[in-house]
Scaffold this motif. Structure first.
Motif, PDB file in Angstrom:
ATOM      1  N   LEU A 106       0.846  -1.204   0.000  1.00  0.00           N
ATOM      2  CA  LEU A 106       0.000   0.000   0.000  1.00  0.00           C
ATOM      3  C   LEU A 106       0.877   1.248   0.000  1.00  0.00           C
ATOM      4  O   LEU A 106       0.632   2.173  -0.768  1.00  0.00           O
ATOM      5  CB  LEU A 106      -0.891   0.015   1.244  1.00  0.00           C
ATOM      6  CG  LEU A 106      -2.108  -0.893   1.208  1.00  0.00           C
ATOM      7  CD1 LEU A 106      -2.840  -0.817   2.521  1.00  0.00           C
ATOM      8  CD2 LEU A 106      -3.041  -0.502   0.080  1.00  0.00           C
TER       9      LEU A 106
ATOM     10  N   SER B 133     -10.117   0.656  -1.695  1.00  0.00           N
ATOM     11  CA  SER B 133     -10.516   1.437  -0.518  1.00  0.00           C
ATOM     12  C   SER B 133      -9.318   1.668   0.397  1.00  0.00           C
ATOM     13  O   SER B 133      -9.225   2.708   1.061  1.00  0.00           O
ATOM     14  CB  SER B 133     -11.637   0.727   0.237  1.00  0.00           C
ATOM     15  OG  SER B 133     -11.197  -0.553   0.607  1.00  0.00           O
ATOM     16  N   ASN B 134      -8.377   0.713   0.445  1.00  0.00           N
ATOM     17  CA  ASN B 134      -7.179   0.905   1.270  1.00  0.00           C
ATOM     18  C   ASN B 134      -6.216   1.903   0.643  1.00  0.00           C
ATOM     19  O   ASN B 134      -5.533   2.641   1.342  1.00  0.00           O
ATOM     20  CB  ASN B 134      -6.457  -0.424   1.473  1.00  0.00           C
ATOM     21  CG  ASN B 134      -7.029  -1.210   2.619  1.00  0.00           C
ATOM     22  OD1 ASN B 134      -7.744  -0.670   3.445  1.00  0.00           O
ATOM     23  ND2 ASN B 134      -6.743  -2.493   2.663  1.00  0.00           N
TER      24      ASN B 134
ATOM     25  N   THR C  30      -0.497   4.836   6.251  1.00  0.00           N
ATOM     26  CA  THR C  30      -1.551   4.228   5.428  1.00  0.00           C
ATOM     27  C   THR C  30      -2.915   4.260   6.133  1.00  0.00           C
ATOM     28  O   THR C  30      -3.925   3.961   5.503  1.00  0.00           O
ATOM     29  CB  THR C  30      -1.199   2.780   5.049  1.00  0.00           C
ATOM     30  OG1 THR C  30      -0.829   2.097   6.236  1.00  0.00           O
ATOM     31  CG2 THR C  30      -0.098   2.699   4.038  1.00  0.00           C
ATOM     32  N   SER C  31      -2.924   4.600   7.434  1.00  0.00           N
ATOM     33  CA  SER C  31      -4.225   4.673   8.111  1.00  0.00           C
ATOM     34  C   SER C  31      -4.948   5.971   7.729  1.00  0.00           C
ATOM     35  O   SER C  31      -6.139   6.108   7.951  1.00  0.00           O
ATOM     36  CB  SER C  31      -4.048   4.594   9.617  1.00  0.00           C
ATOM     37  OG  SER C  31      -3.348   5.716  10.075  1.00  0.00           O
TER      38      SER C  31
ATOM     39  N   ARG D 226      -6.387  -4.305   6.661  1.00  0.00           N
ATOM     40  CA  ARG D 226      -5.747  -3.008   6.390  1.00  0.00           C
ATOM     41  C   ARG D 226      -4.533  -3.156   5.484  1.00  0.00           C
ATOM     42  O   ARG D 226      -4.133  -2.230   4.804  1.00  0.00           O
ATOM     43  CB  ARG D 226      -5.316  -2.349   7.701  1.00  0.00           C
ATOM     44  CG  ARG D 226      -6.452  -1.612   8.348  1.00  0.00           C
ATOM     45  CD  ARG D 226      -5.969  -0.933   9.589  1.00  0.00           C
ATOM     46  NE  ARG D 226      -7.087  -0.687  10.483  1.00  0.00           N
ATOM     47  CZ  ARG D 226      -6.999  -0.713  11.791  1.00  0.00           C
ATOM     48  NH1 ARG D 226      -5.852  -0.992  12.359  1.00  0.00           N
ATOM     49  NH2 ARG D 226      -8.041  -0.476  12.528  1.00  0.00           N
ATOM     50  N   GLU D 227      -3.916  -4.338   5.485  1.00  0.00           N
ATOM     51  CA  GLU D 227      -2.717  -4.568   4.660  1.00  0.00           C
ATOM     52  C   GLU D 227      -3.098  -4.922   3.225  1.00  0.00           C
ATOM     53  O   GLU D 227      -2.287  -4.775   2.314  1.00  0.00           O
ATOM     54  CB  GLU D 227      -1.895  -5.737   5.233  1.00  0.00           C
ATOM     55  CG  GLU D 227      -1.329  -5.502   6.606  1.00  0.00           C
ATOM     56  CD  GLU D 227      -0.015  -4.757   6.587  1.00  0.00           C
ATOM     57  OE1 GLU D 227       0.627  -4.712   5.533  1.00  0.00           O
ATOM     58  OE2 GLU D 227       0.352  -4.203   7.638  1.00  0.00           O
TER      59      GLU D 227
END
Lengths: 226, 127
Positions: A3, B124-125, A52-53, B118-119
């Protein structure tokens, strides 16, 4: 991890696009409001890239907003001289007729050592040789030497010089630039003939440029450099 | 000319490959932890405190191994949250408070589901 990688690529691309839209002046000399925008964009870009949050859009939207603000301010300063003077400031004359304007120097918070250093970087060692030294709104010091100290030009000697146009790059790294070929008033047949005379193919050429006298300069690509 | 291209491609392939491996490893480890917690959940429901405590100890040992690897690449807040939940759960199991234990297991389970979620590489992430 992936990400962060993708988000970094997206933000990097966006920032490059934004800086490109801001204009070429951005890269060379920043006005105060442009410097602020560049700093803020740099800060905004790093937060969603590393965290990334945080939603990526929370970084992208303010960057887009800053771009718009920058463009609006650029447009306004382009149209209004008053606002331009307020936002960008006005140039300051630091040296006039060989004499330092100490008040202006203090106002700009430049010390004498900095001034001398800047003059030396422009090959001027004697302040009395300077007609004007102007501190521009972008922060650079422009120096106009006294007429007796300026470099000699052909005009001073009344020498007529031929017109020198800009040379056109016709081949770069083996690729033909068709647009430049048309601008130079030549065609592909002419170029092929010129190359054939030298027993070359376009892919053998590192750079080929045509100057205003019509002379074609070719630099051949060396083996192993392909 | 080719050297930088090879370097870029190899570096990207390594990062992407390692990233995919890490994501799938986190997913697998979380699934394993969730299975263990569900077993503990069943044992507590059956009032089997001795086996539940022993299974919880095993789960905690496993978690201590996992967190060592996670520390390098996962958000430390998530790890600290799971740590806290484990401490609370062990204390509640020791006190044999069934209801609180079941609630804490449900919370911990949710935390473990959220980490790989989340990873995961999803739109959407990313945005």
């Amino acid at each position: 991890m992936l990400l962060s990688l993708i988000r970094a690529f997206i933000i990097y691309t966006l920032v490059v696009v934004v800086m490109r839209i801001m204009g070429k002046r951005q890269v060379a000399q920043l006005q105060p409001f442009e410097l602020v925008i560049a700093l803020m964009i740099a800060d905004l870009a790093t937060i969603p890239m590393e965290d990334t949050s945080k939603p990526l859009l929370s970084g992208l939207i303010p960057i887009a907003a800053l771009l718009l603000a920058g463009l609006i301010l650029s447009y306004i300063t382009l149209k209004s001289e008053r606002i331009r003077a307020f936002v960008c400031g006005s140039p300051s004359i630091i040296i006039e007729n060989g004499r330092i304007n100490l008040d202006e120097l203090k106002k700009q918070r430049i010390n004498l050592n900095d001034l001398l250093e800047q003059l030396r970087s422009k090959d001027i060692s004697n302040i009395s040789d300077v007609e004007f030294a102007i501190l521009e709104t972008g922060g650079q010091l422009n120096v106009i030497p006294k007429s007796q100290k300026r470099p000699l030009t052909p005009k001073d000697l009344n020498i007529q010089t031929p017109y020198e146009g800009i040379p056109y790059t016709l081949i770069m790294d083996g690729h033909i630039h068709h647009k430049n070929l048309t601008k130079a008033g030549k065609d592909i047949k002419w170029l092929s003939k010129q190359l054939a005379e030298k027993n070359l193919q376009p892919r053998d050429v590192l750079i080929a440029s045509l100057d205003s006298n019509g002379s074609l300069e070719i630099q051949i690509r060396e083996r192993g450099n392909k | 000319m080719m050297k930088p291209v090879v370097f870029i491609v190899v570096s990207l392939a390594l990062i992407i490959g390692f990233g995919l491996l890490y994501t799938s490893m986190v997913e697998r480890q979380c699934k394993d932890m969730i299975n263990r917690l569900e077993e503990v959940y069943g044992m507590i429901q059956n009032n089997n405190w001795e086996t539940a405590s022993s299974e919880l100890r095993q789960a905690d040992i496993k978690w201590q191994d996992i967190r060592k690897i996670w520390h390098a690449f996962t958000d430390h807040t998530n790890i600290d949250d799971i740590d806290e939940s484990f401490v609370r759960l062990k204390a509640l199991a020791k006190a044999q408070k069934a209801e609180d234990c079941l609630i804490e297991i449900a919370v911990l389970r949710n935390k473990l589901i959220n980490v790989p979620a989340r990873e995961r590489l999803t739109l959407s992430n990313i945005f």
